[in-house]
Write an enzyme that holds these catalytic residues in place. Structure first.
Site, mmCIF file in Angstrom:
data_model
loop_
_atom_site.group_PDB
_atom_site.id
_atom_site.type_symbol
_atom_site.label_atom_id
_atom_site.label_comp_id
_atom_site.label_asym_id
_atom_site.label_seq_id
_atom_site.Cartn_x
_atom_site.Cartn_y
_atom_site.Cartn_z
ATOM 1 N N TYR A 107 5.135 0.102 -3.366
ATOM 2 C CA TYR A 107 5.919 0.693 -2.317
ATOM 3 C C TYR A 107 7.261 0.316 -2.596
ATOM 4 C CZ TYR A 107 2.042 0.599 0.780
ATOM 5 O OH TYR A 107 0.712 0.445 1.095
ATOM 6 N N TYR A 160 -3.609 -1.410 -5.142
ATOM 7 C CA TYR A 160 -2.802 -2.640 -5.549
ATOM 8 C C TYR A 160 -3.491 -3.835 -5.113
ATOM 9 C CZ TYR A 160 -1.034 -2.118 -0.583
ATOM 10 O OH TYR A 160 -1.128 -1.929 0.748
ATOM 11 N N ARG A 185 -6.458 -3.530 -2.799
ATOM 12 C CA ARG A 185 -6.635 -2.558 -1.542
ATOM 13 C C ARG A 185 -6.923 -1.285 -2.266
ATOM 14 N NH1 ARG A 185 -4.569 -1.749 3.399
ATOM 15 N NH2 ARG A 185 -6.684 -1.521 3.485
ATOM 16 N N HIS A 223 -4.764 4.127 0.003
ATOM 17 C CA HIS A 223 -4.481 4.598 1.352
ATOM 18 C C HIS A 223 -3.314 4.974 1.817
ATOM 19 C CE1 HIS A 223 -3.031 0.299 0.805
ATOM 20 N NE2 HIS A 223 -2.607 0.426 1.955
ATOM 21 N N HIS A 239 -0.550 4.906 5.326
ATOM 22 C CA HIS A 239 -0.392 4.468 6.479
ATOM 23 C C HIS A 239 -0.064 5.310 7.486
ATOM 24 C CE1 HIS A 239 -0.502 0.052 5.256
ATOM 25 N NE2 HIS A 239 -0.159 0.607 4.267
HETATM 26 FE FE LIG Z 1 -0.739 -0.597 2.457
#
Ligand SMILES: [Fe+2]
Length: 217
Positions: free
Chosen positions: A101, A140, A148, A151, A153
Protein backbone atom coordinates in the site's frame (compact mmCIF):
# COMPACT_ATOMS: atom_id res chain seq x y z
CA UNK A 1 -7.24 13.59 -19.53
CA UNK A 2 -4.90 11.52 -21.67
CA UNK A 3 -5.91 10.06 -24.97
CA UNK A 4 -5.66 6.54 -23.63
CA UNK A 5 -8.21 7.37 -20.99
CA UNK A 6 -10.68 8.67 -23.55
CA UNK A 7 -10.38 5.44 -25.45
CA UNK A 8 -10.91 3.26 -22.41
CA UNK A 9 -13.90 5.32 -21.26
CA UNK A 10 -15.52 4.93 -24.66
CA UNK A 11 -14.82 1.19 -24.68
CA UNK A 12 -16.29 0.96 -21.23
CA UNK A 13 -19.51 2.75 -22.09
CA UNK A 14 -20.10 0.25 -24.85
CA UNK A 15 -19.02 -2.53 -22.52
CA UNK A 16 -21.42 -1.69 -19.73
CA UNK A 17 -24.37 -2.20 -22.06
CA UNK A 18 -23.14 -5.59 -23.20
CA UNK A 19 -22.25 -6.55 -19.67
CA UNK A 20 -25.84 -6.40 -18.51
CA UNK A 21 -26.65 -9.26 -20.85
CA UNK A 22 -23.28 -10.97 -20.86
CA UNK A 23 -22.50 -11.60 -17.20
CA UNK A 24 -24.68 -13.44 -14.75
CA UNK A 25 -25.96 -11.36 -11.86
CA UNK A 26 -23.98 -11.91 -8.70
CA UNK A 27 -25.28 -14.20 -6.01
CA UNK A 28 -25.88 -11.22 -3.75
CA UNK A 29 -28.34 -9.77 -6.21
CA UNK A 30 -30.13 -13.08 -6.76
CA UNK A 31 -30.56 -13.66 -3.03
CA UNK A 32 -30.84 -10.02 -1.95
CA UNK A 33 -28.19 -10.59 0.69
CA UNK A 34 -27.14 -7.34 2.30
CA UNK A 35 -23.44 -7.05 1.54
CA UNK A 36 -21.56 -7.97 4.72
CA UNK A 37 -19.26 -5.43 6.30
CA UNK A 38 -15.63 -6.18 7.12
CA UNK A 39 -12.86 -4.29 8.88
CA UNK A 40 -11.52 -1.16 7.21
CA UNK A 41 -7.94 -2.22 7.94
CA UNK A 42 -5.05 0.13 8.69
CA UNK A 43 -4.35 1.42 5.17
CA UNK A 44 -7.17 3.78 4.22
CA UNK A 45 -5.33 6.47 2.23
CA UNK A 46 -4.18 9.46 4.26
CA UNK A 47 -1.92 11.20 1.73
CA UNK A 48 -3.76 13.81 -0.38
CA UNK A 49 -4.12 12.70 -3.97
CA UNK A 50 -5.56 14.76 -6.81
CA UNK A 51 -6.19 11.91 -9.24
CA UNK A 52 -8.82 9.62 -7.75
CA UNK A 53 -10.71 8.87 -10.97
CA UNK A 54 -12.02 5.55 -12.27
CA UNK A 55 -8.75 4.51 -13.92
CA UNK A 56 -6.36 3.43 -11.18
CA UNK A 57 -3.90 2.04 -13.72
CA UNK A 58 -2.97 5.49 -15.01
CA UNK A 59 -2.07 8.52 -12.95
CA UNK A 60 -2.73 11.82 -14.70
CA UNK A 61 0.48 13.15 -16.24
CA UNK A 62 2.46 9.90 -15.90
CA UNK A 63 3.91 8.28 -18.99
CA UNK A 64 3.76 4.74 -17.65
CA UNK A 65 0.80 2.68 -16.53
CA UNK A 66 0.72 0.75 -13.26
CA UNK A 67 2.55 -2.58 -13.09
CA UNK A 68 0.47 -5.72 -12.91
CA UNK A 69 -2.52 -7.43 -14.45
CA UNK A 70 -5.19 -4.93 -15.50
CA UNK A 71 -8.80 -5.68 -14.59
CA UNK A 72 -12.15 -3.91 -14.64
CA UNK A 73 -14.44 -4.02 -11.62
CA UNK A 74 -18.07 -3.10 -12.16
CA UNK A 75 -21.41 -3.67 -10.52
CA UNK A 76 -24.52 -2.06 -9.15
CA UNK A 77 -25.31 -0.53 -5.80
CA UNK A 78 -28.82 -1.56 -4.80
CA UNK A 79 -31.26 -1.45 -1.92
CA UNK A 80 -32.69 -4.59 -0.30
CA UNK A 81 -35.44 -4.77 -2.92
CA UNK A 82 -32.96 -4.73 -5.76
CA UNK A 83 -33.73 -1.12 -6.67
CA UNK A 84 -30.67 0.68 -8.07
CA UNK A 85 -29.20 3.51 -6.03
CA UNK A 86 -28.07 6.38 -8.23
CA UNK A 87 -25.29 8.69 -7.09
CA UNK A 88 -23.97 6.40 -4.35
CA UNK A 89 -20.30 7.04 -3.56
CA UNK A 90 -17.98 4.07 -4.11
CA UNK A 91 -14.56 4.63 -2.53
CA UNK A 92 -11.95 1.94 -3.27
CA UNK A 93 -8.33 1.46 -2.18
CA UNK A 94 -5.91 -1.43 -2.50
CA UNK A 95 -2.35 -2.71 -2.49
CA UNK A 96 -0.32 -2.60 -5.70
CA UNK A 97 0.59 -5.69 -7.75
CA UNK A 98 3.44 -6.46 -5.35
CA UNK A 99 1.16 -6.34 -2.30
CA UNK A 100 2.24 -2.91 -1.00
CA UNK A 101 0.00 0.00 0.00
CA UNK A 102 1.11 3.57 -0.67
CA UNK A 103 0.53 4.27 3.03
CA UNK A 104 3.22 5.30 5.52
CA UNK A 105 1.98 2.64 7.93
CA UNK A 106 2.67 -0.23 5.54
CA UNK A 107 6.02 -1.71 6.57
CA UNK A 108 5.97 -4.44 3.91
CA UNK A 109 9.31 -4.45 2.05
CA UNK A 110 7.60 -5.00 -1.35
CA UNK A 111 8.25 -2.08 -3.74
CA UNK A 112 5.94 0.88 -4.18
CA UNK A 113 4.68 1.51 -7.72
CA UNK A 114 4.83 5.25 -8.45
CA UNK A 115 2.48 4.75 -11.42
CA UNK A 116 -0.29 3.04 -9.49
CA UNK A 117 -3.12 5.31 -8.35
CA UNK A 118 -4.14 2.95 -5.54
CA UNK A 119 -7.27 4.90 -4.59
CA UNK A 120 -10.39 5.90 -6.51
CA UNK A 121 -13.75 7.47 -5.73
CA UNK A 122 -16.57 7.05 -8.23
CA UNK A 123 -20.31 7.68 -8.20
CA UNK A 124 -22.99 5.30 -9.43
CA UNK A 125 -24.94 6.38 -12.49
CA UNK A 126 -28.73 6.52 -12.92
CA UNK A 127 -28.92 2.71 -13.11
CA UNK A 128 -26.89 2.30 -9.91
CA UNK A 129 -23.82 1.17 -11.82
CA UNK A 130 -20.21 1.94 -10.98
CA UNK A 131 -17.01 0.87 -12.69
CA UNK A 132 -13.29 1.28 -12.35
CA UNK A 133 -10.16 -0.05 -13.97
CA UNK A 134 -7.32 -1.22 -11.77
CA UNK A 135 -4.70 -3.93 -11.42
CA UNK A 136 -5.12 -7.15 -9.51
CA UNK A 137 -3.60 -6.49 -6.07
CA UNK A 138 -0.88 -8.77 -4.74
CA UNK A 139 -1.24 -10.90 -1.63
CA UNK A 140 0.70 -9.67 1.42
CA UNK A 141 1.90 -11.18 4.67
CA UNK A 142 0.32 -9.98 7.91
CA UNK A 143 1.88 -12.11 10.66
CA UNK A 144 3.39 -15.56 11.02
CA UNK A 145 1.85 -17.81 8.40
CA UNK A 146 -1.11 -15.52 7.68
CA UNK A 147 -1.11 -13.88 4.25
CA UNK A 148 -4.04 -11.82 3.06
CA UNK A 149 -5.44 -12.97 -0.29
CA UNK A 150 -5.70 -10.38 -3.07
CA UNK A 151 -8.56 -8.03 -2.15
CA UNK A 152 -9.92 -4.56 -2.83
CA UNK A 153 -11.28 -2.39 -0.01
CA UNK A 154 -14.63 -0.66 -0.52
CA UNK A 155 -16.44 2.08 1.38
CA UNK A 156 -19.90 2.74 -0.05
CA UNK A 157 -22.23 5.50 1.06
CA UNK A 158 -25.62 6.87 0.13
CA UNK A 159 -27.88 9.15 2.16
CA UNK A 160 -30.62 7.12 3.88
CA UNK A 161 -28.48 3.95 4.05
CA UNK A 162 -25.87 2.63 6.48
CA UNK A 163 -22.37 3.28 5.19
CA UNK A 164 -20.77 -0.03 4.20
CA UNK A 165 -17.08 -0.83 4.61
CA UNK A 166 -16.09 -4.14 3.09
CA UNK A 167 -13.58 -6.03 0.93
CA UNK A 168 -13.91 -7.80 -2.41
CA UNK A 169 -11.98 -11.01 -3.20
CA UNK A 170 -10.97 -12.96 -6.30
CA UNK A 171 -12.34 -16.41 -7.12
CA UNK A 172 -9.98 -19.39 -7.17
CA UNK A 173 -7.37 -17.93 -4.82
CA UNK A 174 -5.97 -20.56 -2.44
CA UNK A 175 -5.39 -17.89 0.22
CA UNK A 176 -9.15 -17.25 0.38
CA UNK A 177 -9.48 -20.53 2.29
CA UNK A 178 -7.13 -19.51 5.09
CA UNK A 179 -8.00 -15.84 5.49
CA UNK A 180 -9.50 -15.14 8.90
CA UNK A 181 -11.21 -11.92 7.83
CA UNK A 182 -13.00 -13.48 4.86
CA UNK A 183 -13.84 -16.70 6.69
CA UNK A 184 -15.32 -14.81 9.63
CA UNK A 185 -18.14 -13.73 7.32
CA UNK A 186 -21.05 -16.20 7.47
CA UNK A 187 -22.71 -17.52 4.31
CA UNK A 188 -24.46 -16.56 2.15
CA UNK A 189 -22.71 -13.21 2.53
CA UNK A 190 -19.21 -14.63 2.22
CA UNK A 191 -19.74 -15.94 -1.32
CA UNK A 192 -21.15 -12.58 -2.39
CA UNK A 193 -17.73 -11.02 -1.69
CA UNK A 194 -15.85 -13.36 -4.05
CA UNK A 195 -15.85 -12.34 -7.70
CA UNK A 196 -15.03 -14.23 -10.89
CA UNK A 197 -13.11 -12.28 -13.53
CA UNK A 198 -13.80 -13.16 -17.15
CA UNK A 199 -12.73 -11.99 -20.57
CA UNK A 200 -15.38 -9.92 -22.28
CA UNK A 201 -15.01 -8.72 -25.85
CA UNK A 202 -16.07 -5.15 -25.04
CA UNK A 203 -13.38 -4.72 -22.37
CA UNK A 204 -9.63 -4.46 -22.78
CA UNK A 205 -9.00 -6.52 -19.62
CA UNK A 206 -10.84 -9.21 -17.60
CA UNK A 207 -13.97 -7.90 -15.91
CA UNK A 208 -15.66 -8.88 -12.65
CA UNK A 209 -19.10 -7.92 -11.38
CA UNK A 210 -19.44 -7.00 -7.71
CA UNK A 211 -22.95 -5.91 -6.76
CA UNK A 212 -23.40 -4.18 -3.43
CA UNK A 213 -26.62 -4.16 -1.42
CA UNK A 214 -27.00 -1.48 1.24
CA UNK A 215 -29.23 -1.54 4.31
CA UNK A 216 -31.73 1.27 4.85
CA UNK A 217 -31.27 3.40 7.93
FE1 LIG B 1 -6.00 -4.75 2.72
Amino acid sequence: MSNDKSISRRALLKGSLALTAGLTASRALAEKTITPSQVEGPFYPIKPQTDRDLDLTQIQGHESAAKGEAIWVTGKVLDENGEPLANAVVDVWQANAAGRYAHPGDTNSAPLDPDFQGWGIVNTDESGQYRFKTIKPGAYGVSGSWSRPPHIHFKVSKRGFFELTTQMYFANEALNNTDGILNNVPEPGRSSLIVDFVQHNEFDAPVGQFDIILRKV
